[in-house]
Design a protein around this motif. Structure first.
Motif, PDB file in Angstrom:
ATOM      1  N   LYS A  69      24.140 -10.732  -7.123  1.00 38.88           N
ATOM      2  CA  LYS A  69      23.258 -11.352  -6.297  1.00 38.88           C
ATOM      3  C   LYS A  69      22.858 -12.770  -6.788  1.00 38.88           C
ATOM      4  O   LYS A  69      22.133 -13.743  -6.112  1.00 38.88           O
ATOM      5  CB  LYS A  69      21.847 -10.622  -6.020  1.00 38.88           C
ATOM      6  N   LYS A  70      23.394 -13.166  -7.988  1.00 43.44           N
ATOM      7  CA  LYS A  70      23.170 -14.530  -8.870  1.00 43.44           C
ATOM      8  C   LYS A  70      21.489 -14.802  -8.995  1.00 43.44           C
ATOM      9  O   LYS A  70      21.153 -15.736  -8.356  1.00 43.44           O
ATOM     10  CB  LYS A  70      23.620 -15.724  -7.832  1.00 43.44           C
ATOM     11  N   HIS A  71      20.822 -13.792  -9.569  1.00 42.28           N
ATOM     12  CA  HIS A  71      19.476 -14.232  -9.969  1.00 42.28           C
ATOM     13  C   HIS A  71      19.420 -13.566 -11.342  1.00 42.28           C
ATOM     14  O   HIS A  71      20.002 -12.737 -11.754  1.00 42.28           O
ATOM     15  CB  HIS A  71      18.563 -13.702  -9.050  1.00 42.28           C
ATOM     16  N   ARG A  72      18.481 -14.263 -12.139  1.00 45.92           N
ATOM     17  CA  ARG A  72      17.983 -13.989 -13.437  1.00 45.92           C
ATOM     18  C   ARG A  72      16.608 -13.688 -13.353  1.00 45.92           C
ATOM     19  O   ARG A  72      15.739 -14.538 -13.111  1.00 45.92           O
ATOM     20  CB  ARG A  72      18.313 -15.074 -14.352  1.00 45.92           C
ATOM     21  N   MET A  94      11.368  -5.509   7.848  1.00 42.42           N
ATOM     22  CA  MET A  94      10.749  -6.730   7.908  1.00 42.42           C
ATOM     23  C   MET A  94      10.996  -7.419   6.339  1.00 42.42           C
ATOM     24  O   MET A  94      10.456  -7.003   5.482  1.00 42.42           O
ATOM     25  CB  MET A  94       9.331  -6.911   8.119  1.00 42.42           C
ATOM     26  N   VAL A  95      11.741  -8.581   6.223  1.00 45.74           N
ATOM     27  CA  VAL A  95      11.858  -9.068   4.938  1.00 45.74           C
ATOM     28  C   VAL A  95      10.731 -10.178   4.801  1.00 45.74           C
ATOM     29  O   VAL A  95      10.657 -10.844   5.600  1.00 45.74           O
ATOM     30  CB  VAL A  95      13.304  -9.626   4.786  1.00 45.74           C
ATOM     31  N   LYS A  96      10.222 -10.356   3.612  1.00 47.71           N
ATOM     32  CA  LYS A  96       9.170 -11.059   3.494  1.00 47.71           C
ATOM     33  C   LYS A  96       9.659 -12.344   3.009  1.00 47.71           C
ATOM     34  O   LYS A  96      10.320 -12.636   2.001  1.00 47.71           O
ATOM     35  CB  LYS A  96       8.090 -10.431   2.059  1.00 47.71           C
ATOM     36  N   GLU A  97       9.044 -13.496   3.771  1.00 49.73           N
ATOM     37  CA  GLU A  97       9.465 -14.897   3.511  1.00 49.73           C
ATOM     38  C   GLU A  97       8.087 -15.589   3.332  1.00 49.73           C
ATOM     39  O   GLU A  97       7.441 -15.426   4.218  1.00 49.73           O
ATOM     40  CB  GLU A  97      10.318 -15.470   4.479  1.00 49.73           C
ATOM     41  N   LYS A  98       7.808 -16.261   2.250  1.00 56.09           N
ATOM     42  CA  LYS A  98       6.631 -16.871   2.202  1.00 56.09           C
ATOM     43  C   LYS A  98       6.851 -18.453   2.847  1.00 56.09           C
ATOM     44  O   LYS A  98       7.720 -18.932   2.659  1.00 56.09           O
ATOM     45  CB  LYS A  98       6.210 -16.836   0.594  1.00 56.09           C
ATOM     46  N   VAL A  99       5.727 -18.606   3.332  1.00 60.84           N
ATOM     47  CA  VAL A  99       5.680 -20.019   4.086  1.00 60.84           C
ATOM     48  C   VAL A  99       6.242 -20.998   3.381  1.00 60.84           C
ATOM     49  O   VAL A  99       6.983 -21.907   3.725  1.00 60.84           O
ATOM     50  CB  VAL A  99       4.280 -20.101   4.639  1.00 60.84           C
ATOM     51  N   ASN A 100       5.386 -21.199   2.162  1.00 60.02           N
ATOM     52  CA  ASN A 100       5.544 -22.468   1.398  1.00 60.02           C
ATOM     53  C   ASN A 100       6.570 -22.147   0.044  1.00 60.02           C
ATOM     54  O   ASN A 100       6.798 -23.106  -0.745  1.00 60.02           O
ATOM     55  CB  ASN A 100       4.273 -22.983   0.954  1.00 60.02           C
ATOM     56  N   SER A 101       7.154 -21.161   0.143  1.00 55.34           N
ATOM     57  CA  SER A 101       7.993 -20.915  -1.045  1.00 55.34           C
ATOM     58  C   SER A 101       9.286 -21.631  -1.103  1.00 55.34           C
ATOM     59  O   SER A 101       9.897 -21.745  -0.060  1.00 55.34           O
ATOM     60  CB  SER A 101       8.524 -19.326  -1.094  1.00 55.34           C
ATOM     61  N   ILE A 102       9.611 -22.246  -2.501  1.00 57.90           N
ATOM     62  CA  ILE A 102      10.810 -22.868  -2.714  1.00 57.90           C
ATOM     63  C   ILE A 102      11.497 -21.999  -3.505  1.00 57.90           C
ATOM     64  O   ILE A 102      11.074 -22.006  -4.659  1.00 57.90           O
ATOM     65  CB  ILE A 102      10.610 -24.460  -3.118  1.00 57.90           C
ATOM     66  N   ARG A 103      12.648 -21.816  -3.253  1.00 53.06           N
ATOM     67  CA  ARG A 103      13.656 -21.328  -4.494  1.00 53.06           C
ATOM     68  C   ARG A 103      13.952 -22.030  -5.597  1.00 53.06           C
ATOM     69  O   ARG A 103      14.357 -23.078  -5.416  1.00 53.06           O
ATOM     70  CB  ARG A 103      14.780 -20.351  -3.754  1.00 53.06           C
ATOM     71  N   THR A 104      13.954 -21.611  -6.718  1.00 59.05           N
ATOM     72  CA  THR A 104      14.218 -22.247  -7.908  1.00 59.05           C
ATOM     73  C   THR A 104      15.488 -21.888  -8.652  1.00 59.05           C
ATOM     74  O   THR A 104      15.665 -20.506  -8.558  1.00 59.05           O
ATOM     75  CB  THR A 104      13.240 -22.662  -8.854  1.00 59.05           C
ATOM     76  N   TYR A 105      16.271 -22.566  -9.197  1.00 58.77           N
ATOM     77  CA  TYR A 105      17.333 -22.092  -9.797  1.00 58.77           C
ATOM     78  C   TYR A 105      17.834 -22.783 -11.234  1.00 58.77           C
ATOM     79  O   TYR A 105      17.102 -23.893 -11.581  1.00 58.77           O
ATOM     80  CB  TYR A 105      18.793 -22.590  -8.879  1.00 58.77           C
ATOM     81  N   ASP A 106      18.473 -21.937 -11.990  1.00 59.37           N
ATOM     82  CA  ASP A 106      18.692 -22.554 -13.346  1.00 59.37           C
ATOM     83  C   ASP A 106      19.815 -23.362 -13.662  1.00 59.37           C
ATOM     84  O   ASP A 106      20.455 -23.482 -12.289  1.00 59.37           O
ATOM     85  CB  ASP A 106      18.432 -21.242 -14.365  1.00 59.37           C
ATOM     86  N   GLU A 107      20.232 -23.639 -14.530  1.00 62.44           N
ATOM     87  CA  GLU A 107      21.418 -24.590 -14.904  1.00 62.44           C
ATOM     88  C   GLU A 107      22.530 -24.079 -14.312  1.00 62.44           C
ATOM     89  O   GLU A 107      23.887 -24.783 -14.124  1.00 62.44           O
ATOM     90  CB  GLU A 107      21.454 -25.108 -16.063  1.00 62.44           C
ATOM     91  N   ASP A 108      22.820 -22.425 -14.319  1.00 64.96           N
ATOM     92  CA  ASP A 108      23.934 -22.090 -13.927  1.00 64.96           C
ATOM     93  C   ASP A 108      24.201 -21.715 -12.324  1.00 64.96           C
ATOM     94  O   ASP A 108      25.061 -20.913 -12.000  1.00 64.96           O
ATOM     95  CB  ASP A 108      24.235 -20.684 -14.849  1.00 64.96           C
ATOM     96  N   GLY A 109      22.986 -22.069 -11.673  1.00 64.59           N
ATOM     97  CA  GLY A 109      22.843 -21.694 -10.131  1.00 64.59           C
ATOM     98  C   GLY A 109      22.574 -20.505  -9.952  1.00 64.59           C
ATOM     99  O   GLY A 109      22.401 -19.921  -8.809  1.00 64.59           O
ATOM    100  N   TYR A 110      21.781 -19.857 -11.034  1.00 66.83           N
ATOM    101  CA  TYR A 110      21.048 -18.764 -10.633  1.00 66.83           C
ATOM    102  C   TYR A 110      19.743 -18.750 -10.081  1.00 66.83           C
ATOM    103  O   TYR A 110      19.032 -19.589 -10.827  1.00 66.83           O
ATOM    104  CB  TYR A 110      21.137 -17.552 -11.811  1.00 66.83           C
ATOM    105  N   ARG A 111      19.208 -17.861  -9.002  1.00 64.67           N
ATOM    106  CA  ARG A 111      17.864 -18.193  -8.716  1.00 64.67           C
ATOM    107  C   ARG A 111      16.957 -17.461  -9.884  1.00 64.67           C
ATOM    108  O   ARG A 111      17.268 -16.354 -10.426  1.00 64.67           O
ATOM    109  CB  ARG A 111      17.838 -17.224  -7.670  1.00 64.67           C
ATOM    110  N   ARG A 112      15.828 -18.131 -10.250  1.00 63.46           N
ATOM    111  CA  ARG A 112      14.929 -17.822 -11.113  1.00 63.46           C
ATOM    112  C   ARG A 112      13.868 -16.972 -10.637  1.00 63.46           C
ATOM    113  O   ARG A 112      13.354 -17.136  -9.622  1.00 63.46           O
ATOM    114  CB  ARG A 112      14.332 -19.239 -11.681  1.00 63.46           C
ATOM    115  N   ARG A 113      13.691 -15.797 -11.267  1.00 68.62           N
ATOM    116  CA  ARG A 113      12.707 -14.702 -10.784  1.00 68.62           C
ATOM    117  C   ARG A 113      11.922 -14.184 -12.086  1.00 68.62           C
ATOM    118  O   ARG A 113      12.177 -14.457 -12.991  1.00 68.62           O
ATOM    119  CB  ARG A 113      13.401 -13.333 -10.203  1.00 68.62           C
TER     120      ARG A 113
END
Length: 152
Positions: free
Chosen positions: A89-92, A1-20
């Motif tokens: 996976k294109k995240h930082r 089961m993969v966790k998906e938060k109800v109100n989560s909004i993914r954010t990305y940096d200027e290079d299109g990488y997901r911010r973590r």
């Protein structure tokens, strides 16, 4: 089961990488033992607590939030270890060292997902994280006794 938060909004940096953001949760200041959590995708695998940064959230606050949500760990950040890039996976990920002062008996992901947590030595943790090569690099500097990391 993969966790998906109800109100989560993914954010990305200027290079299109997901911010973590993530924490290396240490048992104490000696930084000899680290807390890992079971993966949300593969219950038999271990990962470093971390996840997406919410809009307008500071990376260090996201790291503390993720340690609490995923591991039930409370404590304090002691320093930033660097920003680690996963080009596949294109995240930082902004990584922080965190000293655990308390582990809650019940926490979000423990209740909802049956997520487990366990203390490991740095070398054991590197073995447990072998399926996550970028997370292994999180520990490389700690294993060598370094206090800082460079961006990857």
């Amino acid at each position: 089961m993969v966790k998906e938060k109800v109100n989560s909004i993914r954010t990305y940096d200027e290079d299109g990488y997901r911010r973590r953001a993530a924490c290396l949760c240490f048992k104490d200041e000696t930084e000899q033992e680290i807390l890992l959590v079971s993966s949300s995708k593969h219950i038999d695998r271990w990962v470093v607590p971390g996840g997406g940064i919410e809009p307008s959230e500071e990376p260090k606050l996201a790291a503390v939030r993720e340690a609490l949500e995923e591991a039930g760990a409370q404590g304090r950040l002691i320093r930033q270890l660097g920003v680690f890039e996963n080009s596949e996976k294109k995240h930082r990920t902004n990584l922080y060292a965190f000293i655990v002062s308390d582990l809650l008996d019940e926490w979000d992901d423990g209740k909802v997902m049956g997520r487990r947590r366990q203390w490991f030595s740095i070398m054991e943790a590197k073995d447990m994280l072998s399926h996550k090569p970028v997370q292994v690099t999180y520990l490389d500097g700690i294993a060598r006794g370094l206090n800082g990391f460079v961006k990857r």
